[in-house]
Design a protein around this motif. Structure first.
Motif, PDB file in Angstrom:
ATOM      1  N   ARG A 134       0.880  -1.116   0.081  1.00 25.13           N
ATOM      2  CA  ARG A 134      -0.055  -0.035   0.152  1.00 25.13           C
ATOM      3  C   ARG A 134       0.782   1.270  -0.123  1.00 25.13           C
ATOM      4  NH1 ARG A 134      -1.299  -0.527   4.905  1.00 25.13           N
ATOM      5  NH2 ARG A 134      -2.997   1.261   5.049  1.00 25.13           N
ATOM      6  N   GLY A 135       2.303   1.034  -0.019  1.00 27.89           N
ATOM      7  CA  GLY A 135       3.174   2.277  -0.018  1.00 27.89           C
ATOM      8  C   GLY A 135       3.808   2.617  -1.283  1.00 27.89           C
ATOM      9  N   PHE A 136       3.303   2.385  -2.443  1.00 23.29           N
ATOM     10  CA  PHE A 136       3.973   2.669  -3.823  1.00 23.29           C
ATOM     11  C   PHE A 136       3.507   4.196  -3.982  1.00 23.29           C
ATOM     12  CE2 PHE A 136       4.603  -1.930  -4.428  1.00 23.29           C
ATOM     13  CZ  PHE A 136       5.746  -1.914  -4.956  1.00 23.29           C
ATOM     14  N   TYR A 137       4.253   4.737  -4.637  1.00 19.34           N
ATOM     15  CA  TYR A 137       3.862   6.359  -5.128  1.00 19.34           C
ATOM     16  C   TYR A 137       4.879   6.524  -6.237  1.00 19.34           C
ATOM     17  CZ  TYR A 137       8.472   7.506  -3.040  1.00 19.34           C
ATOM     18  OH  TYR A 137       9.902   7.614  -2.487  1.00 19.34           O
ATOM     19  N   ARG A 138       4.140   7.455  -7.042  1.00 19.32           N
ATOM     20  CA  ARG A 138       5.077   7.854  -8.446  1.00 19.32           C
ATOM     21  C   ARG A 138       6.372   8.654  -8.015  1.00 19.32           C
ATOM     22  NH1 ARG A 138       4.685   5.721 -13.212  1.00 19.32           N
ATOM     23  NH2 ARG A 138       2.530   5.495 -14.000  1.00 19.32           N
ATOM     24  N   ASP A 139       7.444   8.091  -8.830  1.00 18.43           N
ATOM     25  CA  ASP A 139       8.565   8.678  -8.663  1.00 18.43           C
ATOM     26  C   ASP A 139       9.200   8.576 -10.004  1.00 18.43           C
ATOM     27  OD1 ASP A 139      11.338   9.336  -8.099  1.00 18.43           O
ATOM     28  OD2 ASP A 139      11.641   8.353  -6.523  1.00 18.43           O
ATOM     29  N   GLU A 140       9.247   9.795 -10.996  1.00 16.45           N
ATOM     30  CA  GLU A 140       9.854   9.762 -12.191  1.00 16.45           C
ATOM     31  C   GLU A 140      11.330   9.555 -12.270  1.00 16.45           C
ATOM     32  OE1 GLU A 140       7.693   9.488 -14.539  1.00 16.45           O
ATOM     33  OE2 GLU A 140       5.909   9.910 -13.215  1.00 16.45           O
ATOM     34  N   THR A 141      12.047   9.474 -11.099  1.00 20.58           N
ATOM     35  CA  THR A 141      13.485   9.449 -11.139  1.00 20.58           C
ATOM     36  C   THR A 141      13.830   7.938 -11.234  1.00 20.58           C
ATOM     37  OG1 THR A 141      13.664   9.451  -8.651  1.00 20.58           O
ATOM     38  CG2 THR A 141      13.792  11.552  -9.733  1.00 20.58           C
ATOM     39  N   ARG A 142      12.660   7.152 -10.758  1.00 20.43           N
ATOM     40  CA  ARG A 142      13.097   5.609 -10.889  1.00 20.43           C
ATOM     41  C   ARG A 142      12.897   4.947 -12.368  1.00 20.43           C
ATOM     42  NH1 ARG A 142      16.359   3.890  -8.136  1.00 20.43           N
ATOM     43  NH2 ARG A 142      15.436   1.945  -8.420  1.00 20.43           N
ATOM     44  N   PRO A 143      13.779   3.752 -12.730  1.00 23.15           N
ATOM     45  CA  PRO A 143      13.364   3.410 -14.064  1.00 23.15           C
ATOM     46  C   PRO A 143      11.989   3.100 -14.096  1.00 23.15           C
ATOM     47  CG  PRO A 143      15.443   2.800 -12.848  1.00 23.15           C
ATOM     48  CD  PRO A 143      14.710   3.267 -12.082  1.00 23.15           C
ATOM     49  N   THR A 144      11.453   2.354 -13.189  1.00 22.28           N
ATOM     50  CA  THR A 144       9.842   1.975 -13.499  1.00 22.28           C
ATOM     51  C   THR A 144       9.013   3.049 -13.310  1.00 22.28           C
ATOM     52  OG1 THR A 144       9.854   1.519 -10.914  1.00 22.28           O
ATOM     53  CG2 THR A 144      10.622  -0.369 -12.646  1.00 22.28           C
ATOM     54  N   GLY A 145       9.438   4.115 -12.779  1.00 30.36           N
ATOM     55  CA  GLY A 145       8.283   5.132 -12.566  1.00 30.36           C
ATOM     56  C   GLY A 145       7.699   5.190 -10.936  1.00 30.36           C
ATOM     57  N   TRP A 146       8.165   4.183 -10.412  1.00 33.66           N
ATOM     58  CA  TRP A 146       7.568   3.859  -8.973  1.00 33.66           C
ATOM     59  C   TRP A 146       8.656   3.866  -7.957  1.00 33.66           C
ATOM     60  CZ3 TRP A 146       2.455   4.191  -8.752  1.00 33.66           C
ATOM     61  CH2 TRP A 146       1.725   4.128  -9.834  1.00 33.66           C
ATOM     62  N   ASN A 147       8.381   4.095  -6.781  1.00 34.62           N
ATOM     63  CA  ASN A 147       8.982   4.094  -5.496  1.00 34.62           C
ATOM     64  C   ASN A 147       8.102   3.628  -4.448  1.00 34.62           C
ATOM     65  OD1 ASN A 147      11.249   4.119  -3.641  1.00 34.62           O
ATOM     66  ND2 ASN A 147      12.086   5.877  -4.729  1.00 34.62           N
ATOM     67  N   ASN A 148       8.901   3.263  -3.160  1.00 35.78           N
ATOM     68  CA  ASN A 148       8.252   2.823  -2.136  1.00 35.78           C
ATOM     69  C   ASN A 148       8.603   3.216  -0.836  1.00 35.78           C
ATOM     70  OD1 ASN A 148       7.204   0.362   0.397  1.00 35.78           O
ATOM     71  ND2 ASN A 148       5.969   0.063  -1.725  1.00 35.78           N
ATOM     72  N   THR A 149       7.654   3.586   0.007  1.00 35.97           N
ATOM     73  CA  THR A 149       8.015   4.351   1.317  1.00 35.97           C
ATOM     74  C   THR A 149       8.609   3.106   2.273  1.00 35.97           C
ATOM     75  OG1 THR A 149       5.728   3.638   2.104  1.00 35.97           O
ATOM     76  CG2 THR A 149       6.091   5.910   1.410  1.00 35.97           C
ATOM     77  N   GLU A 166      -2.725   6.471  -8.523  1.00 31.49           N
ATOM     78  CA  GLU A 166      -1.345   6.620  -8.363  1.00 31.49           C
ATOM     79  C   GLU A 166      -1.339   7.665  -7.056  1.00 31.49           C
ATOM     80  OE1 GLU A 166      -0.058   8.534 -11.832  1.00 31.49           O
ATOM     81  OE2 GLU A 166      -0.661   6.931 -13.144  1.00 31.49           O
ATOM     82  N   GLN A 167      -0.527   7.209  -6.220  1.00 33.92           N
ATOM     83  CA  GLN A 167      -0.107   8.012  -5.024  1.00 33.92           C
ATOM     84  C   GLN A 167       0.905   8.933  -5.342  1.00 33.92           C
ATOM     85  OE1 GLN A 167      -1.401   5.838  -1.206  1.00 33.92           O
ATOM     86  NE2 GLN A 167       0.330   4.626  -2.124  1.00 33.92           N
ATOM     87  N   VAL A 168       1.226   9.948  -4.527  1.00 37.83           N
ATOM     88  CA  VAL A 168       2.418  10.919  -4.664  1.00 37.83           C
ATOM     89  C   VAL A 168       2.971  11.221  -3.110  1.00 37.83           C
ATOM     90  CG1 VAL A 168       1.930  11.988  -6.624  1.00 37.83           C
ATOM     91  CG2 VAL A 168       1.088  12.870  -4.476  1.00 37.83           C
ATOM     92  N   LEU A 169       4.248  11.442  -2.949  1.00 26.16           N
ATOM     93  CA  LEU A 169       4.862  11.483  -1.790  1.00 26.16           C
ATOM     94  C   LEU A 169       4.948  13.125  -1.455  1.00 26.16           C
ATOM     95  CD1 LEU A 169       5.880   9.981   0.709  1.00 26.16           C
ATOM     96  CD2 LEU A 169       8.090  10.305  -0.459  1.00 26.16           C
ATOM     97  N   GLY A 170       4.368  13.501  -0.299  1.00 23.97           N
ATOM     98  CA  GLY A 170       4.472  15.010  -0.069  1.00 23.97           C
ATOM     99  C   GLY A 170       5.915  15.420   0.742  1.00 23.97           C
ATOM    100  N   ALA A 171       5.648  16.515   0.916  1.00 22.56           N
ATOM    101  CA  ALA A 171       7.206  17.163   1.726  1.00 22.56           C
ATOM    102  C   ALA A 171       7.185  16.527   3.143  1.00 22.56           C
ATOM    103  CB  ALA A 171       7.051  18.649   1.552  1.00 22.56           C
ATOM    104  N   ASP A 172       5.917  16.192   3.554  1.00 18.45           N
ATOM    105  CA  ASP A 172       5.910  15.732   4.908  1.00 18.45           C
ATOM    106  C   ASP A 172       6.035  14.179   5.044  1.00 18.45           C
ATOM    107  OD1 ASP A 172       3.298  15.389   3.687  1.00 18.45           O
ATOM    108  OD2 ASP A 172       2.257  15.856   5.498  1.00 18.45           O
ATOM    109  N   HIS A 173       6.446  13.509   3.688  1.00 18.23           N
ATOM    110  CA  HIS A 173       6.470  12.192   3.497  1.00 18.23           C
ATOM    111  C   HIS A 173       5.142  11.360   3.817  1.00 18.23           C
ATOM    112  CE1 HIS A 173      10.748  12.449   3.463  1.00 18.23           C
ATOM    113  NE2 HIS A 173      10.811  13.335   4.679  1.00 18.23           N
TER     114      HIS A 173
END
Length: 240
Positions: A134-149, A166-173
């Motif tokens: 349940r912790g995946f979020y969009r991260d365009e810096t990753r090859p797959t476009g995804w990262n995980n908390t 699609e989830q995004v990670l805020g400045a407050d994590h």
């Protein structure tokens, strides 16, 4: 001395592996009641076959073992078998391990015992998987476009994104839903609970029988203790 150094090195490796799951955010508690629900386990098996088994094998589990969670062989054959697999076959994948390593950076691990191997100081392996999926979020810096908390810079893409969105990670994590999926948050959490319940069951399919047998043995010992106590009293009643 060489043996001592080798032993210390091995111990250090074990400690490092044991503490590998201690970082990151706190793990959410897996809804353990899912393990007692046949419907949840069956839905989890369906999700596993459709979304996980494309890349991850469960090479120590046979399809026909799913009869233990209430499925018939005909239901298994109709709904869970693809590419000519047989009901008695092991849950393997046809992906070439070398290609998988090129695509994802590492060969996708076998998931038969994943729920038992991911336990850490923050909780059980089921807690880890429930939080991770349940912790995946969009991260365009990753090859797959995804990262995980939970697993930073993970090589695995979010295969369930169509369900969760699609989830995004805020400045407050904190994670926020930027684009909804086909399920709302409650339904997705329930589906992940079903999937994790299946992964937990798959790691030890006899766990329910073991628990029932243990309770029966304890009940037998309790009754035996009562009769032993009464028999002991009868033997010693005339001894002063």
């Amino acid at each position: 001395m060489k043996k001592l150094i080798a032993g210390l090195a091995a111990a250090l490796c074990l400690v490092s592996g044991a503490t590998a799951n201690t970082g990151g955010p706190a793990w959410d508690k897996f809804p353990t009641e899912k393990l007692q629900s046949t419907a949840s386990l069956q839905n989890g098996a369906k999700l596993f076959v459709n979304y996980c088994l494309n890349c991850h094998a469960a090479a120590f589990m046979r399809y026909n073992r799913l009869t233990d969670i209430g499925l018939t062989e005909e239901q298994i054959r109709t709904n869970l078998l693809f590419a000519g697999d047989k009901v008695g076959d092991l849950m393997k994948v046809s992906m070439d391990p070398r290609q998988a390593k090129d695509w994802f950076g590492a060969t996708p691990p076998d998931l038969t015992l994943v729920a038992r191997s991911r336990a850490g100081s923050q909780g059980t392996g089921a807690d880890y998987l429930y939080t991770y999926l349940r912790g995946f979020y969009r991260d365009e810096t990753r090859p797959t476009g995804w990262n995980n908390t939970v697993f930073a810079n993970v090589g695995m893409p979010h295969v369930l994104w169509e369900l969760q969105g699609e989830q995004v990670l805020g400045a407050d994590h904190a994670l926020t839903l930027a684009k909804p999926g086909t399920m709302d948050a409650k339904a997705y959490d329930s589906a992940i609970g079903d999937l994790v319940a299946y992964l937990q069951w798959m790691g030890e399919p006899v766990q329910f029988q073991r628990t029932k047998l243990g309770m029966a043995v304890l009940a037998f010992l309790l009754v035996l203790t009562f009769f032993a106590y009464r028999l002991n009293a009868a033997f010693w009643k005339d001894v002063k």
